[in-house]
Design a protein around this motif. Structure first.
Motif, short mmCIF file in Angstrom:
data_model
loop_
_atom_site.label_atom_id
_atom_site.label_comp_id
_atom_site.label_asym_id
_atom_site.label_seq_id
_atom_site.Cartn_x
_atom_site.Cartn_y
_atom_site.Cartn_z
N PRO A 112 0.81 -1.22 0.00
CA PRO A 112 0.00 0.00 0.00
C PRO A 112 0.84 1.27 0.00
O PRO A 112 0.48 2.26 -0.66
N SER A 113 1.96 1.29 0.72
CA SER A 113 2.81 2.49 0.74
C SER A 113 3.46 2.73 -0.61
O SER A 113 3.59 3.88 -1.05
N ILE A 114 3.87 1.65 -1.28
CA ILE A 114 4.45 1.79 -2.61
C ILE A 114 3.41 2.30 -3.59
O ILE A 114 3.67 3.20 -4.40
N LEU A 115 2.20 1.76 -3.52
CA LEU A 115 1.13 2.23 -4.40
C LEU A 115 0.81 3.70 -4.14
O LEU A 115 0.58 4.47 -5.08
N ALA A 116 0.82 4.10 -2.88
CA ALA A 116 0.52 5.49 -2.54
C ALA A 116 1.57 6.44 -3.11
O ALA A 116 1.25 7.53 -3.61
N THR A 117 2.85 6.04 -3.05
CA THR A 117 3.92 6.88 -3.59
C THR A 117 3.80 6.99 -5.11
O THR A 117 3.94 8.08 -5.68
N LEU A 118 3.56 5.88 -5.77
CA LEU A 118 3.40 5.90 -7.22
C LEU A 118 2.20 6.78 -7.62
O LEU A 118 2.27 7.55 -8.58
N ARG A 119 1.12 6.67 -6.85
CA ARG A 119 -0.07 7.47 -7.13
C ARG A 119 0.21 8.96 -6.94
O ARG A 119 -0.27 9.80 -7.72
N LEU A 265 12.19 8.28 -6.74
CA LEU A 265 11.16 8.54 -7.75
C LEU A 265 11.08 10.03 -8.11
O LEU A 265 11.15 10.37 -9.31
N PRO A 266 10.94 10.95 -7.15
CA PRO A 266 10.92 12.37 -7.56
C PRO A 266 12.22 12.81 -8.19
O PRO A 266 12.22 13.69 -9.08
N ALA A 267 13.35 12.19 -7.79
CA ALA A 267 14.64 12.56 -8.39
C ALA A 267 14.69 12.13 -9.86
O ALA A 267 15.19 12.88 -10.71
N LEU A 268 14.18 10.95 -10.17
CA LEU A 268 14.16 10.49 -11.56
C LEU A 268 13.26 11.38 -12.42
O LEU A 268 13.60 11.72 -13.56
N ILE A 269 12.12 11.76 -11.85
CA ILE A 269 11.22 12.66 -12.59
C ILE A 269 11.88 14.01 -12.83
O ILE A 269 11.80 14.57 -13.94
N GLU A 270 12.57 14.50 -11.83
CA GLU A 270 13.26 15.78 -11.99
C GLU A 270 14.37 15.68 -13.04
O GLU A 270 14.66 16.65 -13.74
N ASP A 271 14.97 14.50 -13.16
CA ASP A 271 16.01 14.29 -14.17
C ASP A 271 15.44 14.14 -15.57
O ASP A 271 16.21 13.99 -16.54
N GLY A 272 14.12 14.14 -15.71
CA GLY A 272 13.50 14.09 -17.02
C GLY A 272 13.01 12.73 -17.47
O GLY A 272 12.59 12.57 -18.61
#
Length: 281
Positions: A112-119, A265-272
């Motif tokens: 559930p915590s992993i799903l919440a972070t992805l969401r 996850l937010p770091a990868l998104i920030e990296d594009g």
């Protein structure tokens, strides 16, 4: 707890796999791609192990399907329709795309915590579930599906596949596919061999059930509990277009995996990078 017992058993099997040379440390593709040929009449070799007798579901005649019937067009194979190696990356998803994948669940303590972070970040991932866990946590399967994640087959009880007969492999994959289809209304399109240990029998049987084999490019080795910062570093250093990252949401204490995802996850998104999954046909 159940996942602690599963973890202990899997560590024993992993040591066995490493000892007999059935797999390598990262991708662990079976050394003999031919596997054990079936006996005349389809009877399994003697002495081969099957699913544990304690499994709540008995082996079923889960219907076999041609491999090309239910797989995304871009990944459909040339004839003959049986692969000899799994996908280790998915470059066709785009120059900015990566895939996150999680094995062994669903586990109500960590999934559930992993799903919440992805969401939270609007990201989809691949979850390769074990049938014995999925049968007990069908609500989490539905949550994965509702959020657009890909639910794949990771066998019923997480055995070392090359040690099994063809009949036992059919049972391990078939029972798990049946749970997924009954719960979500559609069969899985992808499967991953436990420990990444494949053989020809597993490729042939998975193909007959309409599933593509998926390995990984980057192993976070989170199952060793190396520390949250180490997991984050491994994922970020391995990031690249088409990469498939392996992590776990069950099979032991996965609190480091949960915390690491919140950081990388937010770091990868920030990296594009665009974190996505293969599409259905």
């Amino acid at each position: 707890m159940k996942h602690d017992q599963i973890a202990a058993g899997r560590r024993t099997l992993l040591r066995l796999a490493l000892g007999i040379g059935a797999a390598t440390a990262v991708h662990m593709v079976a050394a003999d791609p031919a596997g054990t040929p079936p006996r005349p009449g389809g009877e399994p070799p003697t002495g081969a192990a099957g699913p544990p007798r304690s499994a709540r579901m008995s082996p079923t005649g889960y219907r076999l399907r041609p491999m090309t019937a239910h797989t995304p067009p871009r990944f459909r194979p040339a004839a003959p329709p049986v692969r000899t190696r799994p996908f280790e990356e998915l470059p066709d998803l785009g120059h900015d795309a990566m895939v996150l994948s999680f094995d062994d669940g669903p586990d109500p303590a960590y999934t559930p915590s992993i799903l919440a972070t992805l969401r939270r970040y609007g990201v989809r991932a691949m979850f390769f579930v074990c049938g014995e866990m999925a049968a007990d946590n069908q609500d989490l399967l539905r949550e994965m599906d509702a959020d657009g994640h890909v639910v794949g087959n990771h066998s019923w009880s997480h055995p070392l596949i090359p040690a099994l007969s063809r009949r036992a492999i059919r049972a391990e994959l078939g029972m798990t596919s049946e749970v997924i289809e009954k719960t979500l209304g559609a069969p899985p399109l992808w499967y991953r061999a436990p420990y990444g240990a494949w053989n020809r029998n597993s490729f042939e049987i998975g193909a007959a059930m309409g599933m593509e084999p998926m390995a990984w490019t980057v192993d976070s080795l989170d199952w060793t509990s190396p520390g949250t910062s180490t997991i984050v570093r491994r994922v970020r250093q391995g990031a690249a277009p088409g990469v498939v990252v392996l992590s776990h949401d069950a099979g032991g204490n996965r609190s480091q995996s949960v915390d690491a995802l919140r950081r990388y996850l937010p770091a990868l998104i920030e990296d594009g990078y665009r974190l996505t999954v293969p599409h259905r046909s």
